[in-house]
Design an enzyme around this catalytic site. Sequence first.
Site, PDB file in Angstrom:
ATOM      1  N   ALA A  75      -0.827   3.160  -3.846  1.00 34.57           N
ATOM      2  CA  ALA A  75      -0.488   2.522  -4.151  1.00 34.57           C
ATOM      3  C   ALA A  75      -0.391   2.726  -5.953  1.00 34.57           C
ATOM      4  CB  ALA A  75      -0.002   1.359  -3.724  1.00 34.57           C
TER       5      ALA A  75
ATOM      6  N   LYS B 107     -12.293   7.096   7.567  1.00 39.27           N
ATOM      7  CA  LYS B 107     -12.630   7.064   6.110  1.00 39.27           C
ATOM      8  C   LYS B 107     -12.653   5.755   6.480  1.00 39.27           C
ATOM      9  CE  LYS B 107      -8.384   5.730   3.989  1.00 39.27           C
ATOM     10  NZ  LYS B 107      -8.075   4.744   2.674  1.00 39.27           N
TER      11      LYS B 107
ATOM     12  N   SER C  58      -9.909   2.012  -4.392  1.00 39.12           N
ATOM     13  CA  SER C  58      -9.834   1.590  -3.123  1.00 39.12           C
ATOM     14  C   SER C  58     -10.181   0.420  -2.985  1.00 39.12           C
ATOM     15  CB  SER C  58     -10.604   2.804  -2.624  1.00 39.12           C
ATOM     16  OG  SER C  58     -11.147   2.084  -1.055  1.00 39.12           O
ATOM     17  N   ARG C  59      -9.227  -1.215  -1.821  1.00 36.14           N
ATOM     18  CA  ARG C  59     -10.364  -2.027  -1.726  1.00 36.14           C
ATOM     19  C   ARG C  59     -11.421  -1.942  -0.449  1.00 36.14           C
ATOM     20  NH1 ARG C  59      -4.458  -3.340  -0.051  1.00 36.14           N
ATOM     21  NH2 ARG C  59      -5.002  -0.733   0.562  1.00 36.14           N
TER      22      ARG C  59
ATOM     23  N   LYS D 124      -8.598  -9.774   0.712  1.00 39.50           N
ATOM     24  CA  LYS D 124      -8.002  -8.979   0.310  1.00 39.50           C
ATOM     25  C   LYS D 124      -7.656  -7.888   1.518  1.00 39.50           C
ATOM     26  CE  LYS D 124      -8.017  -8.186  -4.723  1.00 39.50           C
ATOM     27  NZ  LYS D 124      -9.304  -7.434  -5.563  1.00 39.50           N
TER      28      LYS D 124
HETATM   29  N1  NDP Z   1      -2.048  -0.164  -0.456  1.00 37.53           N
HETATM   30  C1  NDP Z   1      -2.274   1.319  -0.735  1.00 37.53           C
HETATM   31  O1  NDP Z   1      -2.268   2.053  -1.410  1.00 37.53           O
HETATM   32  C2  NDP Z   1      -2.317   1.755   0.776  1.00 37.53           C
HETATM   33  C3  NDP Z   1      -2.550   1.166   2.227  1.00 37.53           C
HETATM   34  N2  NDP Z   1      -2.258   1.956   3.334  1.00 37.53           N
HETATM   35  C4  NDP Z   1      -2.322   1.112   4.035  1.00 37.53           C
HETATM   36  O2  NDP Z   1      -1.052  -0.107   4.601  1.00 37.53           O
HETATM   37  C5  NDP Z   1      -1.049  -1.218   4.926  1.00 37.53           C
HETATM   38  C6  NDP Z   1      -0.830  -1.842   4.300  1.00 37.53           C
HETATM   39  O3  NDP Z   1      -1.486  -2.543   3.068  1.00 37.53           O
HETATM   40  P1  NDP Z   1      -1.237  -2.611   2.097  1.00 37.53           P
HETATM   41  O4  NDP Z   1       0.256  -2.471   1.109  1.00 37.53           O
HETATM   42  O5  NDP Z   1      -2.047  -1.876   0.390  1.00 37.53           O
HETATM   43  O6  NDP Z   1      -1.543  -4.349   1.656  1.00 37.53           O
HETATM   44  P2  NDP Z   1      -1.619  -5.210   1.058  1.00 37.53           P
HETATM   45  O7  NDP Z   1      -2.411  -6.408   1.034  1.00 37.53           O
HETATM   46  O8  NDP Z   1      -1.036  -5.455  -0.666  1.00 37.53           O
HETATM   47  O9  NDP Z   1      -0.074  -5.587   1.184  1.00 37.53           O
HETATM   48  C7  NDP Z   1       0.261  -7.084   2.674  1.00 37.53           C
HETATM   49  C8  NDP Z   1       1.618  -6.973   2.899  1.00 37.53           C
HETATM   50  O10 NDP Z   1       2.198  -7.227   4.004  1.00 37.53           O
HETATM   51  C9  NDP Z   1       2.010  -8.824   4.021  1.00 37.53           C
HETATM   52  N3  NDP Z   1       2.496  -9.410   5.486  1.00 37.53           N
HETATM   53  C10 NDP Z   1       1.057  -9.568   6.279  1.00 37.53           C
HETATM   54  N4  NDP Z   1       1.666 -10.169   6.821  1.00 37.53           N
HETATM   55  C11 NDP Z   1       2.530  -9.949   7.147  1.00 37.53           C
HETATM   56  C12 NDP Z   1       3.410 -10.223   8.218  1.00 37.53           C
HETATM   57  N5  NDP Z   1       3.470 -11.140   9.430  1.00 37.53           N
HETATM   58  N6  NDP Z   1       5.061 -10.101   8.042  1.00 37.53           N
HETATM   59  C13 NDP Z   1       5.225  -9.165   7.501  1.00 37.53           C
HETATM   60  N7  NDP Z   1       4.146  -8.452   6.630  1.00 37.53           N
HETATM   61  C14 NDP Z   1       3.256  -9.279   5.644  1.00 37.53           C
HETATM   62  C15 NDP Z   1       1.561  -9.459   3.016  1.00 37.53           C
HETATM   63  O11 NDP Z   1       1.484 -10.913   2.429  1.00 37.53           O
HETATM   64  P3  NDP Z   1       1.085 -12.111   2.140  1.00 37.53           P
HETATM   65  O12 NDP Z   1       0.242 -10.782   0.713  1.00 37.53           O
HETATM   66  O13 NDP Z   1       1.104 -12.861   2.054  1.00 37.53           O
HETATM   67  O14 NDP Z   1      -0.440 -11.932   2.592  1.00 37.53           O
HETATM   68  C16 NDP Z   1       1.268  -8.516   1.946  1.00 37.53           C
HETATM   69  O15 NDP Z   1       2.832  -8.847   1.456  1.00 37.53           O
HETATM   70  C17 NDP Z   1      -2.863  -1.221   5.311  1.00 37.53           C
HETATM   71  O16 NDP Z   1      -2.689   0.051   6.609  1.00 37.53           O
HETATM   72  C18 NDP Z   1      -2.773   0.022   4.564  1.00 37.53           C
HETATM   73  O17 NDP Z   1      -4.830   0.831   5.051  1.00 37.53           O
HETATM   74  C19 NDP Z   1      -2.280   3.545   3.175  1.00 37.53           C
HETATM   75  C20 NDP Z   1      -1.997   4.062   2.336  1.00 37.53           C
HETATM   76  C21 NDP Z   1      -2.556   2.880   1.249  1.00 37.53           C
HETATM   77  O1  13P Z   2      -5.496   4.743   2.146  1.00 37.88           O
HETATM   78  C1  13P Z   2      -5.286   4.513   0.885  1.00 37.88           C
HETATM   79  C2  13P Z   2      -5.379   5.402  -0.249  1.00 37.88           C
HETATM   80  O2  13P Z   2      -4.817   6.648   1.170  1.00 37.88           O
HETATM   81  C3  13P Z   2      -6.039   3.135   0.386  1.00 37.88           C
HETATM   82  O3  13P Z   2      -7.588   2.368  -0.137  1.00 37.88           O
HETATM   83  P1  13P Z   2      -7.718   1.626   0.590  1.00 37.88           P
HETATM   84  O4  13P Z   2      -7.282   0.512   1.724  1.00 37.88           O
HETATM   85  O5  13P Z   2      -8.933   1.402   0.160  1.00 37.88           O
HETATM   86  O6  13P Z   2      -7.277   0.565  -1.435  1.00 37.88           O
END
Ligand code: NDP
Ligand code: 13P
Length: 335
Positions: free
Chosen positions: A140, A191, A254-255, A278
């Site tokens: 992201a 992965k 990457s987290r 996280k």
């Molecule tokens: N970040 C990245 O680069 C990428 C992430 N992904 C995938 O996307 C998915 C989301 O990850 P990511 O965005 O990184 O996670 P983040 O931790 O950045 O954000 C998660 C969000 O979801 C919110 N949330 C938690 N519970 C709920 C709920 N019940 N209803 C609505 N919102 C909720 C959180 O709120 P709060 O902050 O209050 O906890 C937060 O805003 C994961 O499966 C990840 O693997 C895929 C590709 C890239």
């Molecule tokens: O899926 C992702 C990149 O493709 C995000 O990776 P992380 O969840 O490890 O940050």
Amino acid sequence: MKVAILGTGSWATGLARVLNDNGVDLLMYGVDDREIEDINVRHCNYKYFKNIKIEENIRATKDLAEAIDGADFILVTIPSQFIRTVLEDIKKILKKKVTIINAAKGFDMNTNSRISDTIRSVFTEDEINPVVSLIGPSHAEEVVVRMLTSVCAVSQDQKTAESVQSLFSNEYLRVYTGNDEVGAELGAAYKNVIAVASGVLKGLGYGDNARAALITRGLKEMVSYGLLKGAKEETFFGLTGLGDLIVTCSSVHSRNFQAGKEIGEADGASDFMVGNTKTVEGVRTCKVIHDDIANYPGFEAPITQAIYEVLYCGDKPSEKIKELMNRELKPERLY
Ligand SMILES: NC(=O)C1=CN([C@@H]2O[C@H](COP(=O)(O)OP(=O)(O)OC[C@H]3O[C@@H](n4cnc5c(N)ncnc54)[C@H](OP(=O)(O)O)[C@@H]3O)[C@@H](O)[C@H]2O)C=CC1
Ligand SMILES: O=C(CO)COP(=O)(O)O
């Protein structure tokens, strides 16, 4: 065309910006007041992107009904453990047939199923169009500043995959289509386990040689597991397999990698398991895959096994490395 985006986190915000750039009407749904206020009032998402301003017409709401009202697509960008509950809430208020796009990379919290299967288990065919997963190597942090990225829109239905491909594609995001849902979703989830292992190597002080070996042998594990589950081998050499494995195992963004690094530096996971807040999908994914492998006697996944023992059994990473390196010598059989 309207898209409801579930989540106000990092991936939700990155993809909101893509859709906004593409002229798509969108509304984000969140649970965190601070994130919603940041997006609506300060036009940023400070928790995830400290110095980035986002456009004023990117808006968020805490009202799920408002978010999905009139939506043609619902984009799932929340961590996998929360997905089923939110989908069940949506089912109660859904008024029109919609396409659900999964962008999460993990397994259902209750059933351990792939997220596409979860979506299909919650909704009937009258309520939703074929499910699409939008996944691939895509941090992201890079997408939100419009850095070049390629992902895959994967669906059992080519036409629906193409509708998602055209919705998201633009000059910095190139979207391919794919039809191997099993292979793509398993690759994108698996992965994360290998990325934790990659971070562990880093935390223990190992270098590029070790990481290259891990990625290669990790890919072998992913393919072998995928074949057990009915995936196509070739899928693991595409964006949702090797592509995502490379980016997640090598990037400071990457987290999963960062979690592994912390665990490697401490030579143990106990502090991390207690203190982490996280989104580190690889931790639970490791358990899901580990437990599922028990159903296949004789099947070996040494990296997943080692990470499982570090995360869930209190084993030291340094000892696991010794065990992995001292296994019986053998030919490099791939699949
Ligand atoms: N970040 C990245 O680069 C990428 C992430 N992904 C995938 O996307 C998915 C989301 O990850 P990511 O965005 O990184 O996670 P983040 O931790 O950045 O954000 C998660 C969000 O979801 C919110 N949330 C938690 N519970 C709920 C709920 N019940 N209803 C609505 N919102 C909720 C959180 O709120 P709060 O902050 O209050 O906890 C937060 O805003 C994961 O499966 C990840 O693997 C895929 C590709 C890239
Ligand atoms: O899926 C992702 C990149 O493709 C995000 O990776 P992380 O969840 O490890 O940050």
